[in-house]
Structures are given as C-alpha cells and as structure tokens.
Motif scaffolding. Structure first.
Motif, mmCIF file in Angstrom:
data_model
loop_
_atom_site.group_PDB
_atom_site.id
_atom_site.type_symbol
_atom_site.label_atom_id
_atom_site.label_comp_id
_atom_site.label_asym_id
_atom_site.label_seq_id
_atom_site.Cartn_x
_atom_site.Cartn_y
_atom_site.Cartn_z
ATOM 1 N N LEU A 1 42.395 37.967 61.319
ATOM 2 C CA LEU A 1 43.773 37.739 60.867
ATOM 3 C C LEU A 1 44.485 39.064 60.686
ATOM 4 C CD1 LEU A 1 43.449 34.968 58.128
ATOM 5 C CD2 LEU A 1 44.709 34.783 60.265
ATOM 6 N N ARG A 2 45.789 39.059 60.943
ATOM 7 C CA ARG A 2 46.588 40.253 60.656
ATOM 8 C C ARG A 2 47.391 39.976 59.404
ATOM 9 N NH1 ARG A 2 47.399 41.188 66.850
ATOM 10 N NH2 ARG A 2 45.957 42.926 67.117
ATOM 11 N N LYS A 3 46.788 40.266 58.267
ATOM 12 C CA LYS A 3 47.387 39.886 56.987
ATOM 13 C C LYS A 3 48.478 40.856 56.559
ATOM 14 C CE LYS A 3 44.733 38.240 53.705
ATOM 15 N NZ LYS A 3 43.589 37.952 52.789
ATOM 16 N N LEU A 4 49.487 40.275 55.894
ATOM 17 C CA LEU A 4 50.587 41.082 55.365
ATOM 18 C C LEU A 4 50.124 41.783 54.095
ATOM 19 C CD1 LEU A 4 53.659 41.725 55.752
ATOM 20 C CD2 LEU A 4 54.093 39.911 54.108
ATOM 21 N N ILE A 5 50.264 43.098 54.067
ATOM 22 C CA ILE A 5 49.815 43.885 52.913
ATOM 23 C C ILE A 5 50.878 44.929 52.556
ATOM 24 C CG2 ILE A 5 47.354 43.667 53.488
ATOM 25 C CD1 ILE A 5 47.725 46.734 54.495
ATOM 26 N N LEU A 6 50.629 45.647 51.477
ATOM 27 C CA LEU A 6 51.404 46.853 51.164
ATOM 28 C C LEU A 6 50.526 48.029 51.503
ATOM 29 C CD1 LEU A 6 53.219 46.481 47.732
ATOM 30 C CD2 LEU A 6 54.265 46.797 49.960
ATOM 31 N N ALA A 19 50.008 35.509 53.858
ATOM 32 C CA ALA A 19 50.917 35.567 54.996
ATOM 33 C C ALA A 19 50.254 36.437 56.050
ATOM 34 C CB ALA A 19 52.250 36.169 54.577
ATOM 35 N N ALA A 20 50.370 36.036 57.310
ATOM 36 C CA ALA A 20 49.755 36.807 58.381
ATOM 37 C C ALA A 20 50.612 36.722 59.642
ATOM 38 C CB ALA A 20 48.345 36.296 58.666
ATOM 39 N N PHE A 21 50.486 37.745 60.488
ATOM 40 C CA PHE A 21 51.163 37.731 61.778
ATOM 41 C C PHE A 21 50.287 36.948 62.750
ATOM 42 C CE2 PHE A 21 53.151 41.393 59.765
ATOM 43 C CZ PHE A 21 54.478 41.238 60.141
ATOM 44 N N GLU A 22 50.881 35.940 63.402
ATOM 45 C CA GLU A 22 50.103 35.046 64.255
ATOM 46 C C GLU A 22 50.808 34.813 65.586
ATOM 47 O OE1 GLU A 22 49.315 31.381 62.225
ATOM 48 O OE2 GLU A 22 48.913 32.381 60.309
ATOM 49 N N ASP A 23 50.009 34.436 66.585
ATOM 50 C CA ASP A 23 50.582 33.971 67.844
ATOM 51 C C ASP A 23 51.042 32.539 67.604
ATOM 52 O OD1 ASP A 23 49.943 36.278 69.506
ATOM 53 O OD2 ASP A 23 47.860 35.693 69.171
ATOM 54 N N VAL A 24 52.319 32.297 67.823
ATOM 55 C CA VAL A 24 52.882 30.993 67.492
ATOM 56 C C VAL A 24 53.325 30.284 68.769
ATOM 57 C CG1 VAL A 24 54.786 29.845 66.304
ATOM 58 C CG2 VAL A 24 53.625 31.769 65.218
ATOM 59 N N THR A 25 52.979 29.020 68.911
ATOM 60 C CA THR A 25 53.413 28.252 70.081
ATOM 61 C C THR A 25 54.859 27.804 69.902
ATOM 62 O OG1 THR A 25 52.779 26.127 69.144
ATOM 63 C CG2 THR A 25 51.067 27.325 70.334
ATOM 64 N N ASP A 26 55.507 27.458 70.992
ATOM 65 C CA ASP A 26 56.896 26.996 70.923
ATOM 66 C C ASP A 26 57.010 25.767 70.025
ATOM 67 O OD1 ASP A 26 57.503 28.985 72.626
ATOM 68 O OD2 ASP A 26 57.662 27.732 74.420
ATOM 69 N N GLN A 27 55.994 24.929 70.114
ATOM 70 C CA GLN A 27 55.971 23.710 69.315
ATOM 71 C C GLN A 27 56.009 24.037 67.825
ATOM 72 O OE1 GLN A 27 56.343 20.980 71.124
ATOM 73 N NE2 GLN A 27 56.742 19.991 69.149
#
Length: 192
Positions: free
Chosen positions: A170-175, A60-68
C-alpha cells in the motif's frame, strides 16, 4: 536592432523570476476562488494513483482506481477548502475534506505514540479558524517550474509534508519530515 529571444533565454528568465512568478499566480488564483473557497478535486501521486480514504480502516492510501470505482467516487473526491491568509509567503492555507457514503470526513494531523500521523475524522471543516489548527496545510508549488503539482506542508510543524510511503503493497498517506525547504522528494508531490 531587434532583440532575438531564443526559447532558452526565455526559460532562464522565468526561472529567475521563480518564486515571485509562482506567488503572483497563486495570488490571482486565490482571488478567483475566494468567493467559493472550495475546489473539488481528486488527488494524485507521481504514479497517477488516486488518494482514497477508508475511514473504516482508519487510513488513506494512493491506489489504482478503475473507472467504475471513480464513478462511485467514495472517499476519493476531495473538497479543498481555501482560507484567506495574511502571510502568503508560507503558502496558501487549505484544509481537506472528503465524502464517504453519506458522511463527511476532514483531514487532520495527530500525535500518536510520539509520531505525527494523518487522520480522517468525521465532521465538517470549520468555516473560520482562529489562530492555529491541525487541519490546515500550506499549499506550495512542488518546484518553481511546475505549477500544476504541489506539496502540502503541515501548518503546525515546519518541514512536515503530506507524502506517501510504501507499506505492505500500500502507498499510505503519511506526514514526512523534509530536511530542507527546497528538497525535491517525489513522495510529497501531489497533483489535482
């Protein structure tokens, strides 16, 4: 005579009330949601990027997401499951699940090679959790003055929080382990 309150004085008051204020509001919010027990939210980091779960890549990562992409909503519309708690001081116990195509995945933490990592496993979040569970996180306000941003502490390991780290673009989800309870670490800041 009448007492004149300046904006600053009021602010100072609120800060002194700090935690009680937050707990009080958290309590109210809980009562309102206890019946449904589930909020539907997207999760954002400080860069306003959305958390996207990709089970095929096991990450899982934080991403720039388009409206689409938002419309399809694959892996980014989270269910936040609230649980009743007997120890509200620890934070509100929540679990996360997310739909990807027609499957449901829940977030949990697992030890791998001696390191705690965040995983998404196929299946549903349990309705009742007896005792301890690796799917439960304690939702806490990020700072006492900001009630709209949160940090999520892993219930089985104090001081471990959901966060992101940059890895190969990537900005990955971690603990992430925070050394102090009151440490302000922007990578652990998550807003709905």
């Amino acid at each position: 005579g009448s007492v004149k309150m300046s904006g600053e004085e009021i602010l100072v008051c609120a800060v002194q009330l700090g935690e009680n204020f937050c707990l009080y509001f958290a309590g109210l919010e809980c009562d309102a949601f206890c019946k449904e027990k589930i909020l539907h939210r997207v999760l954002r980091n400080v860069n306003s990027q959305l958390l996207v779960v990709r089970p095929d890549l096991n990450m899982a990562a934080f991403e720039d997401v388009t409206d689409q992409e938002m419309k399809s909503g694959n892996g980014m519309h989270f269910n936040i499951h609230y649980y009743k708690t007997t120890t509200p001081s620890a934070g509100m116990p929540v679990a996360f699940s997310v739909q990807v195509e027609d499957k449901s995945y829940y977030m949990c933490c697992e030890k791998e090679c001696g390191k705690m990592i965040v995983r998404f496993r196929e299946g549903e979040v349990p309705k009742e959790i007896p005792g301890e569970s690796n799917v439960i996180f304690f939702k806490k306000t990020f700072t006492s003055c900001s009630s709209r941003a949160f940090k999520f502490e892993y219930s089985l390991e104090q001081g471990m929080f959901l966060a992101f780290e940059e890895e190969g673009g990537l900005r990955k989800l971690i603990l992430k382990k925070l050394s102090r309870e009151d440490e302000v670490d922007e990578t652990t800041k998550i807003s709905f």
